[in-house]
Scaffold this motif. Structure first.
Motif, short mmCIF file in Angstrom:
data_model
loop_
_atom_site.label_atom_id
_atom_site.label_comp_id
_atom_site.label_asym_id
_atom_site.label_seq_id
_atom_site.Cartn_x
_atom_site.Cartn_y
_atom_site.Cartn_z
N GLU A 141 0.85 -1.19 0.00
CA GLU A 141 0.00 0.00 0.00
C GLU A 141 0.88 1.23 0.00
O GLU A 141 1.72 1.42 0.88
N LEU A 142 0.70 2.10 -1.01
CA LEU A 142 1.45 3.34 -1.12
C LEU A 142 0.51 4.50 -0.88
O LEU A 142 -0.47 4.68 -1.62
N ASP A 143 0.78 5.29 0.13
CA ASP A 143 -0.05 6.45 0.44
C ASP A 143 0.45 7.63 -0.40
O ASP A 143 1.56 8.13 -0.19
N GLU A 144 -0.35 8.07 -1.37
CA GLU A 144 0.04 9.11 -2.30
C GLU A 144 0.01 10.52 -1.69
O GLU A 144 0.45 11.47 -2.31
N THR A 145 -0.52 10.65 -0.48
CA THR A 145 -0.54 11.94 0.19
C THR A 145 0.68 12.10 1.11
O THR A 145 1.31 13.15 1.14
N THR A 146 1.01 11.07 1.84
CA THR A 146 2.13 11.14 2.79
C THR A 146 3.40 10.52 2.24
O THR A 146 4.45 10.59 2.88
N TYR A 147 3.34 9.91 1.03
CA TYR A 147 4.50 9.26 0.41
C TYR A 147 5.09 8.19 1.32
O TYR A 147 6.31 8.03 1.43
N SER A 148 4.22 7.44 1.96
CA SER A 148 4.66 6.35 2.83
C SER A 148 4.23 5.02 2.24
O SER A 148 3.32 4.95 1.41
N VAL A 149 4.91 3.95 2.65
CA VAL A 149 4.67 2.62 2.11
C VAL A 149 4.48 1.63 3.26
O VAL A 149 5.18 1.69 4.27
N ARG A 150 3.53 0.73 3.07
CA ARG A 150 3.32 -0.35 4.03
C ARG A 150 3.23 -1.67 3.26
O ARG A 150 2.69 -1.71 2.15
N ARG A 151 3.79 -2.72 3.85
CA ARG A 151 3.61 -4.05 3.29
C ARG A 151 3.13 -4.98 4.39
O ARG A 151 3.74 -5.04 5.47
N ALA A 152 2.06 -5.66 4.12
CA ALA A 152 1.44 -6.56 5.11
C ALA A 152 1.20 -5.81 6.41
O ALA A 152 1.37 -6.35 7.50
N GLY A 153 0.82 -4.52 6.29
CA GLY A 153 0.51 -3.71 7.46
C GLY A 153 1.71 -3.12 8.16
O GLY A 153 1.55 -2.39 9.14
N ARG A 154 2.91 -3.38 7.67
CA ARG A 154 4.12 -2.88 8.33
C ARG A 154 4.76 -1.79 7.48
O ARG A 154 4.84 -1.90 6.26
N GLU A 157 10.49 1.80 5.21
CA GLU A 157 11.18 3.08 5.07
C GLU A 157 11.92 3.11 3.74
O GLU A 157 12.85 2.35 3.51
N LEU A 158 11.48 4.01 2.85
CA LEU A 158 12.10 4.15 1.54
C LEU A 158 12.64 5.56 1.34
O LEU A 158 12.07 6.52 1.88
N THR A 159 13.71 5.67 0.57
CA THR A 159 14.17 6.99 0.15
C THR A 159 13.19 7.54 -0.89
O THR A 159 12.39 6.78 -1.46
N PRO A 160 13.21 8.85 -1.16
CA PRO A 160 12.30 9.40 -2.16
C PRO A 160 12.41 8.72 -3.53
O PRO A 160 11.40 8.48 -4.19
N THR A 161 13.63 8.39 -3.95
CA THR A 161 13.79 7.75 -5.25
C THR A 161 13.29 6.32 -5.23
O THR A 161 12.68 5.85 -6.20
N LEU A 165 10.34 4.86 -7.69
CA LEU A 165 10.50 3.65 -8.51
C LEU A 165 9.39 2.66 -8.21
O LEU A 165 8.76 2.11 -9.12
N LEU A 166 9.12 2.41 -6.93
CA LEU A 166 8.08 1.47 -6.56
C LEU A 166 6.71 1.96 -7.03
O LEU A 166 5.90 1.17 -7.54
N ARG A 167 6.46 3.24 -6.90
CA ARG A 167 5.18 3.79 -7.35
C ARG A 167 4.98 3.57 -8.84
O ARG A 167 3.89 3.20 -9.28
N PHE A 168 6.04 3.77 -9.63
CA PHE A 168 5.91 3.58 -11.08
C PHE A 168 5.63 2.12 -11.41
O PHE A 168 4.83 1.82 -12.29
N LEU A 169 6.29 1.21 -10.68
CA LEU A 169 6.04 -0.21 -10.91
C LEU A 169 4.61 -0.59 -10.53
O LEU A 169 3.96 -1.36 -11.22
N VAL A 170 4.13 -0.04 -9.41
CA VAL A 170 2.76 -0.35 -8.97
C VAL A 170 1.75 0.21 -9.98
O VAL A 170 0.77 -0.46 -10.34
#
Length: 229
Positions: A141-154, A157-161, A165-170
């Motif tokens: 789950e990628l939050d497009e407002t806060t630019y945060s990422v969760r996987r399986a609810g956890r 921590e990702l760098t901006p780049t 990259l993950l957002r483009f793949l998703v």
């Protein structure tokens, strides 16, 4: 008066290089601060907030990568671009582990300006962000407002780049994205060198951070590109 594109901190101990970088960046409407050492850079940023830092890896009183970590700790949204005279994979990977881009010396000044501009374009949020629905793929789950990422609810921590990259793949899930498309859309490279390994490096960092929380999610189509499983 035109609005500045942002403030860039240039940390380079060779005065001739520092001057050229500052002149070029100011010509392209950036505000620029310059420092020739780790100590000077830390002193400058005690009361200022640059949007990006252009850091020489080898400084007279320390390591530019260590300086980058300290600056990022002070301001997590700070974009980091490293300058290095060496092309050793270990040094590049060490810098990209938490930075946003790297440039090897000797470099073309127009490339530096373009890379700094591209990094800021993908890392600096707008003054006001609209509320947007999260992007989802499987347990990601990628939050497009806060630019945060969760996987399986956890939280991941990702760098901006890495996030970009993950957002483009998703956003392009269900197909293999060619490396050239990733360079063009994530890194804003129009004519990336064929030997560039920046995509492979960032894919490895994403895998390292995501795969500890579940099955491998990024797939490789050798000679073509990457996608999500």
């Amino acid at each position: 008066m035109t609005t500045a594109e942002g403030t860039v901190l240039v940390v380079e101990d060779e005065e001739s290089i520092s001057d050229v970088l500052a002149i070029a960046l100011r010509y392209h409407r950036f505000d620029v601060m310059t420092a020739g050492s780790v100590r000077e850079a830390l002193s400058l940023t005690e009361h200022t907030r640059p949007d990006a830092a252009l850091l020489d890896v080898m400084l007279p009183d320390g390591d530019g990568r260590a300086l980058g970590r300290e600056l990022r700790a002070r301001r997590p949204e700070l974009a980091l671009v490293f300058l290095t005279a060496r092309d050793a994979p270990a040094e590049i990977v060490g810098a990209l582990g938490f930075g946003d881009d790297y440039i090897t010396k000797p470099f073309h000044i127009d490339e530096v300006v373009a890379r700094v501009t591209a990094v800021l374009r993908r890392t600096r949020p707008a003054d006001v962000l609209p509320q947007r629905a999260p992007l989802r793929h499987g347990d990601l789950e990628l939050d497009e407002t806060t630019y945060s990422v969760r996987r399986a609810g956890r939280t991941v921590e990702l760098t901006p780049t890495e996030y970009a990259l993950l957002r483009f793949l998703v956003r392009n899930s269900g197909r293999i994205v060619p490396k050239e498309d990733l360079l063009r859309h994530v890194w804003q490279y129009e004519h990336a060198p064929a030997e560039s390994t920046v995509v492979e490096t960032y894919i490895s960092y994403l895998r390292r951070k995501l795969d500890v929380l579940g099955p491998p999610v990024i797939t490789t189509r050798r000679g073509v590109g990457y996608g999500l499983t």
